[in-house]
Write a protein that holds these residues in place. Structure first.
Motif, PDB file in Angstrom:
ATOM      1  N   VAL A  46       0.817  -1.217   0.000  1.00  0.00           N
ATOM      2  CA  VAL A  46       0.000   0.000   0.000  1.00  0.00           C
ATOM      3  C   VAL A  46       0.853   1.270   0.000  1.00  0.00           C
ATOM      4  N   ALA A  47       2.122   1.164   0.374  1.00  0.00           N
ATOM      5  CA  ALA A  47       2.997   2.345   0.450  1.00  0.00           C
ATOM      6  C   ALA A  47       3.364   2.904  -0.920  1.00  0.00           C
ATOM      7  N   VAL A  48       3.068   2.181  -1.974  1.00  0.00           N
ATOM      8  CA  VAL A  48       3.390   2.678  -3.318  1.00  0.00           C
ATOM      9  C   VAL A  48       2.332   3.646  -3.843  1.00  0.00           C
ATOM     10  N   HIS A  49       1.278   3.863  -3.099  1.00  0.00           N
ATOM     11  CA  HIS A  49       0.236   4.817  -3.472  1.00  0.00           C
ATOM     12  C   HIS A  49       0.519   6.138  -2.761  1.00  0.00           C
ATOM     13  N   LYS A  50       0.653   7.198  -3.530  1.00  0.00           N
ATOM     14  CA  LYS A  50       1.081   8.491  -2.999  1.00  0.00           C
ATOM     15  C   LYS A  50       0.253   8.975  -1.810  1.00  0.00           C
ATOM     16  N   GLU A  51      -1.052   8.904  -1.939  1.00  0.00           N
ATOM     17  CA  GLU A  51      -1.911   9.398  -0.855  1.00  0.00           C
ATOM     18  C   GLU A  51      -1.718   8.584   0.424  1.00  0.00           C
ATOM     19  N   ILE A  52      -1.658   7.274   0.268  1.00  0.00           N
ATOM     20  CA  ILE A  52      -1.470   6.393   1.422  1.00  0.00           C
ATOM     21  C   ILE A  52      -0.087   6.625   2.030  1.00  0.00           C
ATOM     22  N   ALA A  53       0.938   6.690   1.198  1.00  0.00           N
ATOM     23  CA  ALA A  53       2.302   6.917   1.690  1.00  0.00           C
ATOM     24  C   ALA A  53       2.385   8.230   2.461  1.00  0.00           C
ATOM     25  N   SER A  54       1.769   9.270   1.936  1.00  0.00           N
ATOM     26  CA  SER A  54       1.791  10.578   2.600  1.00  0.00           C
ATOM     27  C   SER A  54       1.096  10.530   3.958  1.00  0.00           C
ATOM     28  N   ARG A  55      -0.019   9.827   4.005  1.00  0.00           N
ATOM     29  CA  ARG A  55      -0.741   9.712   5.283  1.00  0.00           C
ATOM     30  C   ARG A  55       0.027   8.863   6.287  1.00  0.00           C
ATOM     31  N   LEU A  56       0.638   7.788   5.805  1.00  0.00           N
ATOM     32  CA  LEU A  56       1.358   6.894   6.716  1.00  0.00           C
ATOM     33  C   LEU A  56       2.635   7.527   7.262  1.00  0.00           C
ATOM     34  N   ILE A  57       3.388   8.222   6.408  1.00  0.00           N
ATOM     35  CA  ILE A  57       4.653   8.794   6.869  1.00  0.00           C
ATOM     36  C   ILE A  57       4.405   9.918   7.879  1.00  0.00           C
ATOM     37  N   SER A  58       3.254  10.566   7.774  1.00  0.00           N
ATOM     38  CA  SER A  58       2.924  11.661   8.692  1.00  0.00           C
ATOM     39  C   SER A  58       2.182  11.192   9.939  1.00  0.00           C
ATOM     40  N   SER A  59       1.978   9.905  10.054  1.00  0.00           N
ATOM     41  CA  SER A  59       1.197   9.367  11.177  1.00  0.00           C
ATOM     42  C   SER A  59       2.109   8.855  12.284  1.00  0.00           C
ATOM     43  N   GLN A  60       1.468   8.313  13.309  1.00  0.00           N
ATOM     44  CA  GLN A  60       2.215   7.725  14.426  1.00  0.00           C
ATOM     45  C   GLN A  60       2.917   6.437  14.016  1.00  0.00           C
ATOM     46  N   LEU A  61       2.656   5.940  12.801  1.00  0.00           N
ATOM     47  CA  LEU A  61       3.305   4.723  12.325  1.00  0.00           C
ATOM     48  C   LEU A  61       4.806   4.925  12.109  1.00  0.00           C
ATOM     49  N   PHE A  62       5.188   6.082  11.572  1.00  0.00           N
ATOM     50  CA  PHE A  62       6.601   6.284  11.221  1.00  0.00           C
ATOM     51  C   PHE A  62       7.526   6.168  12.435  1.00  0.00           C
ATOM     52  N   PRO A  63       7.215   6.798  13.577  1.00  0.00           N
ATOM     53  CA  PRO A  63       8.077   6.601  14.756  1.00  0.00           C
ATOM     54  C   PRO A  63       8.136   5.143  15.218  1.00  0.00           C
ATOM     55  N   ILE A  64       7.036   4.413  15.042  1.00  0.00           N
ATOM     56  CA  ILE A  64       7.044   2.996  15.428  1.00  0.00           C
ATOM     57  C   ILE A  64       7.925   2.190  14.478  1.00  0.00           C
ATOM     58  N   LEU A  65       7.915   2.550  13.196  1.00  0.00           N
ATOM     59  CA  LEU A  65       8.814   1.884  12.248  1.00  0.00           C
ATOM     60  C   LEU A  65      10.270   2.126  12.651  1.00  0.00           C
ATOM     61  N   ILE A  66      10.586   3.352  13.034  1.00  0.00           N
ATOM     62  CA  ILE A  66      11.955   3.662  13.476  1.00  0.00           C
ATOM     63  C   ILE A  66      12.308   2.839  14.702  1.00  0.00           C
ATOM     64  N   GLN A  67      11.367   2.762  15.627  1.00  0.00           N
ATOM     65  CA  GLN A  67      11.607   1.984  16.850  1.00  0.00           C
ATOM     66  C   GLN A  67      11.825   0.507  16.511  1.00  0.00           C
ATOM     67  N   GLN A  68      11.061  -0.022  15.571  1.00  0.00           N
ATOM     68  CA  GLN A  68      11.233  -1.418  15.147  1.00  0.00           C
ATOM     69  C   GLN A  68      12.580  -1.628  14.461  1.00  0.00           C
ATOM     70  N   LEU A  69      12.993  -0.646  13.698  1.00  0.00           N
ATOM     71  CA  LEU A  69      14.294  -0.714  13.033  1.00  0.00           C
ATOM     72  C   LEU A  69      15.408  -0.795  14.077  1.00  0.00           C
ATOM     73  N   ARG A  70      15.216  -0.090  15.165  1.00  0.00           N
ATOM     74  CA  ARG A  70      16.207  -0.053  16.240  1.00  0.00           C
ATOM     75  C   ARG A  70      16.162  -1.311  17.096  1.00  0.00           C
ATOM     76  N   ALA A  71      14.967  -1.774  17.442  1.00  0.00           N
ATOM     77  CA  ALA A  71      14.825  -2.774  18.492  1.00  0.00           C
ATOM     78  C   ALA A  71      14.605  -4.210  18.019  1.00  0.00           C
ATOM     79  N   ALA A  72      14.126  -4.393  16.815  1.00  0.00           N
ATOM     80  CA  ALA A  72      13.812  -5.762  16.369  1.00  0.00           C
ATOM     81  C   ALA A  72      15.070  -6.618  16.360  1.00  0.00           C
ATOM     82  N   THR A  73      14.969  -7.787  16.945  1.00  0.00           N
ATOM     83  CA  THR A  73      16.118  -8.697  16.959  1.00  0.00           C
ATOM     84  C   THR A  73      16.147  -9.551  15.693  1.00  0.00           C
ATOM     85  N   ASN A  74      15.017  -9.661  15.041  1.00  0.00           N
ATOM     86  CA  ASN A  74      14.889 -10.449  13.822  1.00  0.00           C
ATOM     87  C   ASN A  74      15.262  -9.562  12.617  1.00  0.00           C
ATOM     88  N   TRP A  75      16.320  -9.950  11.888  1.00  0.00           N
ATOM     89  CA  TRP A  75      16.773  -9.122  10.767  1.00  0.00           C
ATOM     90  C   TRP A  75      15.819  -9.162   9.577  1.00  0.00           C
TER      91      TRP A  75
END
Length: 173
Positions: A46-75
Motif C-alpha cells: 500500500v505504500a506505493v500509493h502516494k496518498e497512502i504513503a503521505s498519510r502513513l509517513i505523517s502518522s504515528q506509524l513512522f516513529p514505530i517503524l523507526i523503533q522497530q528498526l532499532r529494536a527488532a532482533t529479527n533481521w
C-alpha cells in the motif's frame, strides 16, 4: 489502497491504531514474528500509493517503524521495516516538518556502519537511506524559503560515499 484512501478519519485512525499495536507488540514467538512480517509485506504494497504513503509517513506509524528498526532482533523484520520506510519516502507527496526523518537517517547510518561488512544487510538498508536523503533534498528544494527542518549528519554522507566507493571497486574486479 482504494479502500484505505476512501476511509473516513475515524476508520483511518482505527486502522492505524491496529497496525501500530501489531508492530509494537513485543511477543517473541514465531507466530508474532510471522504476523509482523505479513503486516510489513502488506504495508509495502500500500505504500506505493502516494496518498497512502503521505498519510502513513505523517502518522504515528513512522516513529514505530523507526523503533522497530532499532529494536527488532529479527533481521527479516528489520530489513522489511527498512523497505517500508524507503517506499514511504519514495512515494510520499509531501513531508511534514514534524516527521522524524532525521532520526531515521541517523539510525540507518548507524546500522549500516555497524554492519558494514555484511553486504546483504547493506543492500536492505541503503535504499531506505538514499530515499530519505532524496526526499529531504526534494522538500527543501520545493520550499520558497528553505530552512533546515531535517538535520542530516555528515556521517550519513560519509557512509553513503564509502558504500558507493566499495560498490565501484566490486564492479571493477
Amino acid at each position: 489502497a482504494e479502500k484505505l484512501s476512501s476511509m473516513k478519519d475515524m476508520d483511518w485512525n482505527d486502522f492505524l491504531q491496529r497496525v501500530c499495536s501489531l508492530l509494537d507488540s513485543t511477543e517473541k514467538n514465531t507466530g508474532a514474528a510471522r504476523s509482523k512480517l505479513n503486516l510489513l509485506y502488506y504495508l509495502c504494497t500500500v505504500a506505493v500509493h502516494k496518498e497512502i504513503a503521505s498519510r502513513l509517513i505523517s502518522s504515528q506509524l513512522f516513529p514505530i517503524l523507526i523503533q522497530q528498526l532499532r529494536a527488532a532482533t529479527n533481521w527479516d523484520i528489520r530489513s522489511k521495516v527498512a523497505r517500508v520506510v524507503g517506499l514511504l519516502a519514495l512515494h510520499t507527496s509531501e513531508l511534514g516538518e514534524n516527521v522524524p526523518v532525521s532520526e531515521a537517517i541517523i539510525l540507518l547510518t548507524e546500522l549500516i556502519r555497524e554492519n558494514f561488512r555484511n553486504s546483504k544487510l547493506k543492500q536492505c538498508l541503503l535504499p531506505a537511506l538514499g530515499e530519505l536523503l532524496y526526499l529531504i533534498a526534494s522538500e527543501e528544494e520545493k520550499r520558497e524559503h528553505p530552512r533546515e527542518c531535517w538535520v542530516v549528519p555528515s556521517a550519513a554522507y560519509t557512509v553513503l560515499m564509502r558504500c558507493l566507493r566499495e560498490g565501484v571497486r566490486l564492479f571493477h574486479c
